[in-house]
Design a protein around this motif. Sequence first.
Motif, PDB file in Angstrom:
ATOM      1  N   PRO A 186       0.806  -1.225   0.000  1.00 30.50           N
ATOM      2  CA  PRO A 186       0.000   0.000   0.000  1.00 30.50           C
ATOM      3  C   PRO A 186       0.840   1.275   0.000  1.00 30.50           C
ATOM      4  O   PRO A 186       0.348   2.353  -0.352  1.00 30.50           O
ATOM      5  N   GLU A 187       2.111   1.147   0.397  1.00 30.76           N
ATOM      6  CA  GLU A 187       2.981   2.334   0.422  1.00 30.76           C
ATOM      7  C   GLU A 187       3.540   2.696  -0.953  1.00 30.76           C
ATOM      8  O   GLU A 187       4.146   3.766  -1.131  1.00 30.76           O
ATOM      9  N   ALA A 188       3.364   1.821  -1.939  1.00 28.97           N
ATOM     10  CA  ALA A 188       3.939   2.064  -3.263  1.00 28.97           C
ATOM     11  C   ALA A 188       3.230   3.210  -3.976  1.00 28.97           C
ATOM     12  O   ALA A 188       2.001   3.352  -3.899  1.00 28.97           O
ATOM     13  N   LYS A 189       3.997   4.024  -4.673  1.00 26.86           N
ATOM     14  CA  LYS A 189       3.427   5.055  -5.533  1.00 26.86           C
ATOM     15  C   LYS A 189       2.774   4.375  -6.727  1.00 26.86           C
ATOM     16  O   LYS A 189       3.381   3.520  -7.387  1.00 26.86           O
ATOM     17  N   VAL A 190       1.536   4.731  -7.032  1.00 26.46           N
ATOM     18  CA  VAL A 190       0.798   4.098  -8.115  1.00 26.46           C
ATOM     19  C   VAL A 190       0.775   5.023  -9.331  1.00 26.46           C
ATOM     20  O   VAL A 190       0.429   6.203  -9.229  1.00 26.46           O
ATOM     21  N   VAL A 191       1.155   4.480 -10.475  1.00 26.10           N
ATOM     22  CA  VAL A 191       1.055   5.187 -11.753  1.00 26.10           C
ATOM     23  C   VAL A 191       0.167   4.342 -12.656  1.00 26.10           C
ATOM     24  O   VAL A 191       0.541   3.231 -13.040  1.00 26.10           O
ATOM     25  N   ASP A 192      -1.015   4.853 -12.957  1.00 26.15           N
ATOM     26  CA  ASP A 192      -2.008   4.089 -13.719  1.00 26.15           C
ATOM     27  C   ASP A 192      -1.957   4.494 -15.192  1.00 26.15           C
ATOM     28  O   ASP A 192      -2.270   5.635 -15.547  1.00 26.15           O
ATOM     29  N   HIS A 193      -1.557   3.541 -16.033  1.00 29.22           N
ATOM     30  CA  HIS A 193      -1.460   3.810 -17.468  1.00 29.22           C
ATOM     31  C   HIS A 193      -2.656   3.281 -18.257  1.00 29.22           C
ATOM     32  O   HIS A 193      -2.600   3.218 -19.490  1.00 29.22           O
ATOM     33  N   GLY A 194      -3.708   2.923 -17.551  1.00 37.25           N
ATOM     34  CA  GLY A 194      -4.936   2.525 -18.226  1.00 37.25           C
ATOM     35  C   GLY A 194      -4.737   1.380 -19.191  1.00 37.25           C
ATOM     36  O   GLY A 194      -4.257   0.310 -18.821  1.00 37.25           O
ATOM     37  N   GLN A 195      -5.110   1.603 -20.449  1.00 37.52           N
ATOM     38  CA  GLN A 195      -5.022   0.564 -21.473  1.00 37.52           C
ATOM     39  C   GLN A 195      -3.689   0.570 -22.224  1.00 37.52           C
ATOM     40  O   GLN A 195      -3.503  -0.209 -23.166  1.00 37.52           O
ATOM     41  N   HIS A 196      -2.768   1.438 -21.818  1.00 37.63           N
ATOM     42  CA  HIS A 196      -1.448   1.409 -22.444  1.00 37.63           C
ATOM     43  C   HIS A 196      -0.758   0.079 -22.150  1.00 37.63           C
ATOM     44  O   HIS A 196      -1.033  -0.580 -21.141  1.00 37.63           O
ATOM     45  N   VAL A 197       0.153  -0.295 -23.026  1.00 40.11           N
ATOM     46  CA  VAL A 197       0.914  -1.539 -22.881  1.00 40.11           C
ATOM     47  C   VAL A 197       2.266  -1.230 -22.249  1.00 40.11           C
ATOM     48  O   VAL A 197       2.987  -0.329 -22.701  1.00 40.11           O
ATOM     49  N   ILE A 198       2.599  -1.962 -21.205  1.00 41.18           N
ATOM     50  CA  ILE A 198       3.888  -1.825 -20.529  1.00 41.18           C
ATOM     51  C   ILE A 198       4.742  -3.028 -20.904  1.00 41.18           C
ATOM     52  O   ILE A 198       4.299  -4.177 -20.759  1.00 41.18           O
ATOM     53  N   LEU A 199       5.934  -2.794 -21.404  1.00 40.01           N
ATOM     54  CA  LEU A 199       6.836  -3.876 -21.773  1.00 40.01           C
ATOM     55  C   LEU A 199       8.273  -3.467 -21.511  1.00 40.01           C
ATOM     56  O   LEU A 199       8.545  -2.317 -21.163  1.00 40.01           O
ATOM     57  N   ALA A 200       9.170  -4.408 -21.666  1.00 41.75           N
ATOM     58  CA  ALA A 200      10.587  -4.111 -21.471  1.00 41.75           C
ATOM     59  C   ALA A 200      11.050  -3.079 -22.484  1.00 41.75           C
ATOM     60  O   ALA A 200      10.568  -3.029 -23.619  1.00 41.75           O
ATOM     61  N   GLY A 201      12.008  -2.253 -22.057  1.00 42.70           N
ATOM     62  CA  GLY A 201      12.597  -1.296 -22.980  1.00 42.70           C
ATOM     63  C   GLY A 201      13.246  -1.990 -24.158  1.00 42.70           C
ATOM     64  O   GLY A 201      13.741  -3.121 -24.051  1.00 42.70           O
ATOM     65  N   PHE A 202      13.252  -1.331 -25.292  1.00 45.29           N
ATOM     66  CA  PHE A 202      13.832  -1.916 -26.501  1.00 45.29           C
ATOM     67  C   PHE A 202      15.343  -2.038 -26.368  1.00 45.29           C
ATOM     68  O   PHE A 202      16.012  -1.185 -25.770  1.00 45.29           O
ATOM     69  N   VAL A 203      15.873  -3.091 -26.952  1.00 50.31           N
ATOM     70  CA  VAL A 203      17.308  -3.380 -26.940  1.00 50.31           C
ATOM     71  C   VAL A 203      17.794  -3.384 -28.385  1.00 50.31           C
ATOM     72  O   VAL A 203      17.357  -4.207 -29.190  1.00 50.31           O
ATOM     73  N   ASP A 204      18.667  -2.463 -28.718  1.00 49.05           N
ATOM     74  CA  ASP A 204      19.175  -2.272 -30.082  1.00 49.05           C
ATOM     75  C   ASP A 204      20.573  -2.883 -30.147  1.00 49.05           C
ATOM     76  O   ASP A 204      21.519  -2.362 -29.563  1.00 49.05           O
TER      77      ASP A 204
END
Length: 429
Positions: free
Chosen positions: A54-72
Motif C-alpha cells: 500500500p505504500e507504493a506510488k501508483v502510476v495508472d497507465h490505463g489501457q497502455h501496454v507496458i513492456l521491457a525497454g527496446f534493446v538495439d
Amino acid sequence: MAQKTLLKGRVLSFTGTPFEGEPTEAVKISEAVLIENGRISSVSDADSLHNAHPEAKVVDHGQHVILAGFVDAHVHYPQTAMIASWGKRLIDWLNTYTFPEEMKFGDAAYASEIANRYLDLTAAHGTTTMCSYCTIHPESVDAFFLAAKQRGQRVVAGKTCMDRNAPDGLRDTVQTAYDQSQTLLEKWHGIDRLSYAITPRFSPTSTPEQLEAMGALWAEHPHCLMQTHLSEQTDEIAWVRDLFPDARDYLDTYEKFGLLGPNGLYGHVIHLEARERDRLRQVDAALIHCPTSNTFIGSGLFDMAGLMRDGHRVGLATDTGGGSSFSMLRTMASAYEIGQLRGTPLHAAQLLWLGTVGSARTLRLDDSIGNIAPGMEADLIVLDLASTPAIAQREACADDLWEAIFPTIMMGDDRAIAEVWIAGQPVRT
C-alpha cells in the motif's frame, strides 16, 4: 524504506519463445508491475500488488501496454548526425559520409555532444540499451560510456579498430588498436551498467595482423563481447575475397584469427554460405538483423525464418546511421516487410520479442534486461496504442490485443512512447 512504484496497465512479458509454436502462447499479459530499488519486484494483478504494497506510488497507465525497454543490438552512435544520407552502396557510403563524420570524434567535446544527443533521441523512441561501435578515438568511447553512466543506462560499446582502407587520420595500428582497446576495456567494463565489446570494424579495414591482435585480446578477455560485420553486401564479399584469397569464405577471415566464438556479434549476415551458417550455429554466435539499413543501402533480405528454424540466436538493430531511423518500432516494421518479401511474415509477438528478449539474448544480457519478470532490471517503456489519429482509428476496431498492437509497430514513432523507465526511474514522461 525501499522506494516502490506500482505501474498499472497491460503488462506484456514473455514466458517462452514466440518462434516455437503459436506466437501468442509465449506471451503473458498482467495488470501491474512493481518496481523496487531499480528492479522488478513482482508482476501480478493490480489489486493483489496494491494490497500487499500500500505504500507504493501508483502510476495508472490505463489501457497502455507496458513492456521491457527496446534493446538495439547493433548501432554506430558516431553516425547520428549523418543518418539518412542519400544514395550510396556500402563502400561508397562509408567513404562519402561515414568516415568524414567519424574523423571529428577525436574532439572530446564533439564526441560528448553526439553521445548525449544520441542517447536523448533513442530514449525518446523507447530504446533503453544498445550495443554501439564508437570510432578509432578513445575519446569517442569515453564520451559514450560517461553519458550512459550519468543516466544509469545499461549499454555495450567499444573502440572501432581499423588500420587500412580508411582515410588518413582514421586509422590506428596493430599496436595502438590492441593497447587502446585493452586500456578502455579495463577502464569501463563492469563499471555500473557498462560493458565493453572488442570491435574490429570488419575484415576489409583491418590487416591480418590487426585481426590477429584483436583475436588475442578477446582470448585474454573471453567474457567480453566481440562485435563486427559479416556478409552485408555482395560487392563487400567480393572485396573480402580479393583481400583474403586464402580464406574459405568471409567468416573464415575472422575464424582463422580467433574472432569466432559464442560471445561474438555478427551484424547483417545476409549472404551467408552453408559453411558459415553451420559454423555460426555450432559456436552459438549471435546474428544481428538490421532491416532498415539493409533496405536503405540495398544490401539484401535477411533469412529470419531459416536462421531461427536452424537454432541461431538472432537480435534486431537499427544500425544507426546506415539504418534510416532511431526507432525500434520502425525497425520492427521493416523486419516485417522483409519477412513478407521472403514469404515469411512475422507476428507482432515475434517482432516485439526480437526487439527485447531476442536482442538481450544476443548481448548475453537476457538475465538482466529485455523482459518483465521478478529480479530483472527495471528498464521499461509504456506504449500508447492510439498515439496518432491514423493509428487510433485502426486500433479502435481491433478484435484483440495483437491486432491493436500491430498498427503501432507498423506506423508508430516516438509519439507512441508514453513513458520510459531506466533503472527504475522515469526518464521521459
